[in-house]
Design an enzyme around this catalytic site. Structure first.
Site, PDB file in Angstrom:
ATOM      1  N   HIS A  75       1.020  -1.243  -0.100  1.00 49.43           N
ATOM      2  CA  HIS A  75      -0.014   0.035  -0.097  1.00 49.43           C
ATOM      3  C   HIS A  75       0.970   1.200   0.001  1.00 49.43           C
ATOM      4  O   HIS A  75       1.403   1.625   1.034  1.00 49.43           O
ATOM      5  CB  HIS A  75      -0.881  -0.087   1.342  1.00 49.43           C
ATOM      6  N   HIS A  77       1.708   5.298  -2.501  1.00 46.60           N
ATOM      7  CA  HIS A  77       1.218   6.132  -3.368  1.00 46.60           C
ATOM      8  C   HIS A  77       2.303   6.936  -4.084  1.00 46.60           C
ATOM      9  O   HIS A  77       2.560   8.208  -3.705  1.00 46.60           O
ATOM     10  CB  HIS A  77       0.239   7.232  -2.381  1.00 46.60           C
ATOM     11  N   LYS A  80       2.044  10.153  -5.951  1.00 46.27           N
ATOM     12  CA  LYS A  80       2.071  11.598  -5.410  1.00 46.27           C
ATOM     13  C   LYS A  80       3.110  12.100  -4.356  1.00 46.27           C
ATOM     14  O   LYS A  80       3.345  12.969  -3.719  1.00 46.27           O
ATOM     15  CB  LYS A  80       0.808  11.942  -4.582  1.00 46.27           C
ATOM     16  N   HIS A 226      -9.605   1.836   0.554  1.00 45.19           N
ATOM     17  CA  HIS A 226      -9.199   2.880   1.683  1.00 45.19           C
ATOM     18  C   HIS A 226     -10.434   2.875   2.456  1.00 45.19           C
ATOM     19  O   HIS A 226     -11.574   3.157   1.985  1.00 45.19           O
ATOM     20  CB  HIS A 226      -8.876   4.042   1.464  1.00 45.19           C
ATOM     21  N   GLU A 229     -10.476   6.098   7.375  1.00 42.42           N
ATOM     22  CA  GLU A 229      -9.350   6.856   7.860  1.00 42.42           C
ATOM     23  C   GLU A 229      -9.709   8.115   8.738  1.00 42.42           C
ATOM     24  O   GLU A 229      -9.615   9.099   8.427  1.00 42.42           O
ATOM     25  CB  GLU A 229      -8.529   7.307   6.725  1.00 42.42           C
ATOM     26  N   ASN A 328       1.845   6.945   2.232  1.00 38.41           N
ATOM     27  CA  ASN A 328       2.748   8.195   1.757  1.00 38.41           C
ATOM     28  C   ASN A 328       3.896   8.432   1.932  1.00 38.41           C
ATOM     29  O   ASN A 328       4.452   8.200   3.037  1.00 38.41           O
ATOM     30  CB  ASN A 328       1.644   9.156   1.952  1.00 38.41           C
TER      31      ASN A 328
END
Length: 433
Positions: A75, A77, A80, A226, A229, A328
């Site tokens: 998992h 990203h 970005k 997702h 959260e 992230n």
């Protein structure tokens, strides 16, 4: 230390029971045993307890240093990643992250921009010892037309070094435009990707989930969500996903990330959700680094009072597959990180108590995410398997998890790789107007 060619034998390697297959040994209370690993032609030809008291001729003595299989990061990203210098989160909040990322995406995410940042991220992950990685790809229109071709190009460029998977990412309300979402699902299928959305408690959540499942079934896609959260105890979309999987008879793999609100809910609600998650066969991934950064951050600058992670111990006790991952990296959702799964595991051990006992928790960054991602042979050490592993200096969990292990040796196909990390200065040209 590792020969550039030919076969070799690593003597006195400390391997862990949970990620080493077929080793007949007596393991200590931390799950370790000393073994010899023989490598030839890019494969592990044998793993066995040393039979003789003397060191075999020509063997490389690891003197009890830990050897783990290369990591699987399920998992992330990376589309970005590393935009922080040009678009930081103004207040560290979740909404601050959403707004900053959305503005940067609209203004800056060209194919070149996304490709350079993705490649930078993959070079970092590779140097740290990651063998497989799943990235979410922001797929709100028109970004999906830019980022998916970049992903496909990147996947081919990295084939043989990192097995790269992609999952589309959009808010669940985007499914309301069914014609557009159906085209996106078809595009994801063409890219051999994973269908993914972000779920939250919208009034028509059940209807929208039904359509997501229908498209996954139509195209033969696995699912990646997702969910929840937030610290809002009314957020129960994890339960809704499990119910949707059951009533749709879904047979593919489903991975659900975050699930933070579950840790705040009453016990009866938690038990009902966990029973349905187990019955539906969902897998769960917690993201401790990112959620520590975002969750319970208060505008009045008071101290956060909860950890933001989900109930992995309770899930694991019910047979639910559980993992942890990077999430992230240096973007508005998390200002830090380097796609180093040892750092993730170290943080998870401290935050989620992956110790006393350690048990089989090392699988959470190796074998379990590999299974969810359908990667046979990844995340384990086994005779006949690929010689993809990481040599550390640490000889115990307390040694391994107390230092960054920046001098670890990453072995791929039996050969030590160049672990030079990319320089942040490479991205400077992307940070100016």
């Amino acid at each position: 230390m590792i020969p550039a060619s030919g076969s070799y034998r690593l003597a006195n390697a400390r391997v862990h029971q949970s990620v080493t297959l077929g080793l007949a040994a007596t393991f200590d209370s931390d799950g370790f045993a000393l073994a010899d690993i023989t490598v030839a032609d890019g494969k592990i030809s044998s793993i066995a307890v040393q039979a003789a008291s003397k060191l075999p001729a020509g063997a490389i003595d690891l003197a009890g240093r830990i050897v783990l299989p290369c990591f699987v990061d399920c998992h992330t990203h990376i589309d970005k990643g590393h935009i922080w210098p040009r678009k930081p989160n103004p207040d560290g909040s979740f909404m601050g992250a959403l707004n900053a990322t959305g503005a940067d995406r609209v203004a800056r995410w060209s194919a070149e921009d996304v490709a350079r940042r993705m490649d930078f991220s993959l070079r970092s992950a590779y140097a740290h010892g990651t063998r497989a990685l799943r990235t979410h790809i922001d797929s709100v229109a028109p970004q999906e037309e830019i980022s998916w071709p970049v992903f496909e190009t990147m996947r081919e460029a990295w084939r043989g070094r990192i097995e790269l998977q992609g999952a589309c990412l959009l808010g669940i309300e985007g499914v309301r435009d069914k014609k557009w979402f159906d085209r996106l699902a078809k595009r994801v299928a063409a890219a051999k990707g994973v269908l993914g959305v972000v779920t939250y408690m919208v009034p028509d959540l059940e209807e929208l989930l039904d359509h997501v499942f229908a498209q996954a079934i139509k195209h033969g896609l696995d699912l990646d969500f997702h969910a929840d959260e937030t610290d809002d105890i009314a957020a129960i979309s994890l339960k809704k996903i499990a119910e949707a999987a059951l009533w749709n008879g879904f047979e593919g793999n489903i991975l659900v990330g975050h699930c933070c609100s579950l840790a705040r809910q009453p016990d009866l609600e938690v038990l009902d959700t966990l029973d349905k998650v187990a019955k539906a066969g969902l897998a769960i991934v917690s993201l401790p680094m990112c959620n520590l950064y975002l969750q319970d951050r208060r505008a009045d600058q008071t101290t956060p009072r909860w950890r933001g992670v989900t109930l992995l111990h309770e899930m694991k006790a019910r047979g639910i597959p559980v993992a942890v991952a990077s999430d992230n990296t240096r973007d508005p959702f998390h200002a830090y990180g380097d796609l180093d799964m040892l750092e993730v595991y170290r943080m998870a051990t401290r935050v989620l108590h992956f110790d006393h006992p350690v048990g089989d928790w090392p699988q959470a960054v190796t074998a379990t995410p590999a299974h969810v991602m359908r990667l046979d042979g990844f995340g384990t050490l086994a005779a006949g398997g690929d010689a993809d592993f990481v040599l550390f200096k640490g000889r115990s969990w307390t040694e391994l998890l107390s230092r960054p292990e920046s001098d670890r040796i990453v072995v791929r196909a039996g050969r030590a790789i160049d672990r030079q990390l990319p320089d942040y200065a490479e991205l400077d040209g992307l940070m100016v107007e």
